[in-house]
Scaffold this active site. Structure first.
Site, PDB file in Angstrom:
ATOM      1  N   GLN A  48       0.918  -1.316   0.016  1.00 61.60           N
ATOM      2  CA  GLN A  48      -0.117   0.039   0.031  1.00 61.60           C
ATOM      3  C   GLN A  48       0.853   1.416  -0.004  1.00 61.60           C
ATOM      4  O   GLN A  48       0.196   2.333  -0.100  1.00 61.60           O
ATOM      5  CB  GLN A  48      -0.962  -0.080   1.148  1.00 61.60           C
ATOM      6  CG  GLN A  48      -0.253   0.326   2.476  1.00 61.60           C
ATOM      7  CD  GLN A  48       0.490  -0.596   3.409  1.00 61.60           C
ATOM      8  OE1 GLN A  48       0.971  -1.490   2.550  1.00 61.60           O
ATOM      9  NE2 GLN A  48       0.050  -0.663   4.478  1.00 61.60           N
ATOM     10  N   ARG A  89      -6.359   1.362   7.934  1.00 58.05           N
ATOM     11  CA  ARG A  89      -6.365   2.163   9.189  1.00 58.05           C
ATOM     12  C   ARG A  89      -4.901   2.633   9.274  1.00 58.05           C
ATOM     13  O   ARG A  89      -4.793   3.717  10.138  1.00 58.05           O
ATOM     14  CB  ARG A  89      -6.491   1.379  10.388  1.00 58.05           C
ATOM     15  CG  ARG A  89      -5.625   0.124  10.371  1.00 58.05           C
ATOM     16  CD  ARG A  89      -5.792  -0.698  11.714  1.00 58.05           C
ATOM     17  NE  ARG A  89      -5.512  -0.093  12.928  1.00 58.05           N
ATOM     18  CZ  ARG A  89      -4.218   0.246  13.169  1.00 58.05           C
ATOM     19  NH1 ARG A  89      -3.405  -0.271  12.603  1.00 58.05           N
ATOM     20  NH2 ARG A  89      -4.008   0.770  14.601  1.00 58.05           N
ATOM     21  N   GLN A  90      -3.742   2.262   8.372  1.00 59.67           N
ATOM     22  CA  GLN A  90      -2.330   2.613   8.663  1.00 59.67           C
ATOM     23  C   GLN A  90      -2.119   4.186   8.291  1.00 59.67           C
ATOM     24  O   GLN A  90      -1.432   4.842   9.116  1.00 59.67           O
ATOM     25  CB  GLN A  90      -1.358   1.791   7.973  1.00 59.67           C
ATOM     26  CG  GLN A  90      -1.372   0.275   8.447  1.00 59.67           C
ATOM     27  CD  GLN A  90      -0.595   0.326   9.815  1.00 59.67           C
ATOM     28  OE1 GLN A  90      -0.130   1.327  10.429  1.00 59.67           O
ATOM     29  NE2 GLN A  90      -0.359  -0.852  10.116  1.00 59.67           N
ATOM     30  N   THR A  91      -2.643   4.644   7.375  1.00 60.78           N
ATOM     31  CA  THR A  91      -2.370   6.022   6.863  1.00 60.78           C
ATOM     32  C   THR A  91      -2.905   6.785   7.845  1.00 60.78           C
ATOM     33  O   THR A  91      -2.304   8.002   8.343  1.00 60.78           O
ATOM     34  CB  THR A  91      -2.857   6.335   5.550  1.00 60.78           C
ATOM     35  OG1 THR A  91      -2.260   5.569   4.575  1.00 60.78           O
ATOM     36  CG2 THR A  91      -2.677   7.859   5.340  1.00 60.78           C
ATOM     37  N   LYS A 284      -6.535  10.353   4.282  1.00 58.05           N
ATOM     38  CA  LYS A 284      -7.310   9.268   4.730  1.00 58.05           C
ATOM     39  C   LYS A 284      -6.747   7.962   4.044  1.00 58.05           C
ATOM     40  O   LYS A 284      -6.147   8.292   3.156  1.00 58.05           O
ATOM     41  CB  LYS A 284      -8.748   9.330   4.013  1.00 58.05           C
ATOM     42  CG  LYS A 284      -9.555  10.328   4.835  1.00 58.05           C
ATOM     43  CD  LYS A 284     -10.990  10.286   4.171  1.00 58.05           C
ATOM     44  CE  LYS A 284     -11.904  11.572   4.489  1.00 58.05           C
ATOM     45  NZ  LYS A 284     -13.324  11.404   3.989  1.00 58.05           N
ATOM     46  N   GLY A 287      -7.097   2.046   1.188  1.00 55.38           N
ATOM     47  CA  GLY A 287      -6.664   0.366   0.776  1.00 55.38           C
ATOM     48  C   GLY A 287      -7.813  -0.466   0.418  1.00 55.38           C
ATOM     49  O   GLY A 287      -7.614  -0.936  -0.578  1.00 55.38           O
ATOM     50  N   GLU A 288      -8.784  -0.533   1.072  1.00 52.38           N
ATOM     51  CA  GLU A 288      -9.853  -1.694   0.973  1.00 52.38           C
ATOM     52  C   GLU A 288     -11.009  -1.019  -0.187  1.00 52.38           C
ATOM     53  O   GLU A 288     -11.312  -1.834  -0.813  1.00 52.38           O
ATOM     54  CB  GLU A 288     -10.423  -2.357   2.009  1.00 52.38           C
ATOM     55  CG  GLU A 288      -9.313  -3.123   2.749  1.00 52.38           C
ATOM     56  CD  GLU A 288      -9.672  -3.436   3.903  1.00 52.38           C
ATOM     57  OE1 GLU A 288      -9.516  -4.532   4.738  1.00 52.38           O
ATOM     58  OE2 GLU A 288     -10.188  -2.481   5.077  1.00 52.38           O
TER      59      GLU A 288
END
Length: 333
Positions: A48, A89-91, A284, A287-288
């Site tokens: 990602q 959630r990582q960003t 934001k 990813g998904e």
């Protein structure tokens, strides 16, 4: 006969674990030799672009280039837990933790520079290309490299940061609450061509708009959008496990078809920037959610082309021909 149709799919997606579940990311920032900055966190790279975007966030806070930042994220003996690379959630989460830790590092660099420069306070100090500078008297300055030579060993300059996402558990009685934050939004339009003789569906063109908050790295975002589109294309038209009595008949890639470059089309990607106030520089995660609206858009386009609603995925030629035949029988009946 070949028929064309256009379909649209839209979605919204709540990032993070959600529903009041503790969603915590942590980071450690350390001043390294030669004035480099080390970011230590458990942000897992799964394609990602975390290795790039997390360094970009740190570089922005500390007035450096990405090349000045070293990311340590694959050694659990050195880094704190930043949660899973899941739920987009990582960003947002870990990016925020890194931003907080880097802001704490900035304050610590100001304080150490105050001491070394013999200043009364940290008022007026700024970060400028790897140096701490007194803005209204720039002759007063000290480099990160010099500070790294002074503060070594047990005195190494180090700071920490933590971020906890804000969500609430839904009320089991009425279903009300704020289970996720933030949300991201997208929309996809697809034009297809359906061959009613062979059942083959060809994608012709597509426009895909994705809300990103703020684009930390537009190139990575477009790559993520292209990847999500490709995965959804396979989901919608090609990938079939062919389960029979609990056994996978298509258990090898010679039978389980996935999209190749020849199956993809050029996509008109539109990055929509609407900065999120609680996110690191407004960014934001996407990813998904980039996969979610694609299959509905393709199915709607098929319906627009042939007037038959397909309700089982993937839309293989066999299933489409069968659906057309059943629809014709209903007309005759």
């Amino acid at each position: 006969m070949k028929k064309r149709g256009i379909g649209i799919g839209i979605s919204f997606y709540g990032t993070g674990y959600g529903n009041g579940f503790p969603d915590i990311s942590r980071a450690i920032i350390r001043l390294l030799p030669k004035g480099k900055i080390g970011i230590y966190c458990g942000v897992t790279e799964v394609g990602q672009g975390a290795k790039t975007s997390m360094r970009q966030i740190g570089a922005e806070v500390l007035g450096l280039t990405v090349e000045d930042i070293e990311l340590v994220h694959e050694n659990t003996s050195l880094m704190p837990d930043s949660g899973t690379a899941a739920a987009t959630r990582q960003t947002y989460n870990t990016g925020n933790a890194i931003k907080v830790a880097c802001e704490n590092m900035r304050d610590e660099l100001f304080e150490k520079a105050r001491i070394q420069l013999g200043l009364n306070s940290t008022v007026g100090l700024i970060l400028e290309k790897g140096e701490v500078v007194l803005s209204f008297f720039p002759q007063k300055r000290i480099s990160y490299e010099k500070l790294s030579e002074i503060y070594i060993g047990d005195d190494t300059i180090e700071t920490k940061g933590e971020f906890i996402a804000q969500t609430t558990q839904m009320d089991p009685e009425n279903g009300q609450g704020a289970p996720y934050w933030p949300y991201t939004f997208n929309a996809c339009a697809v034009e297809v061509e359906v061959d009613t003789k062979t059942g083959i569906v060809n994608l012709l063109r597509s426009t895909f708009a994705q809300d990103v908050g703020r684009a930390v790295n537009p190139g990575l975002l477009e790559g993520q959008m292209d990847g999500g589109f490709a995965m959804a294309l396979g989901y919608a038209l090609l990938e079939d496990l062919n389960l029979q009595n609990g056994k996978m008949k298509n258990n090898k890639f010679s039978k389980y078809l996935i999209p190749t470059a020849m199956d993809m089309i050029d996509i008109n990607n539109i990055i929509v920037e609407d900065p999120e106030s609680t996110a690191p520089y407004g960014a934001k995660g996407i990813g998904e959610p980039v996969m979610i609206p694609i299959a509905p858009a393709i199915l709607n386009a098929i319906y627009d082309a042939i007037g038959v609603r397909i309700t089982e995925l993937p839309v293989t030629p066999e299933r489409l021909i069968k659906a057309l035949g059943e629809a014709e029988e209903k007309k005759i009946g």
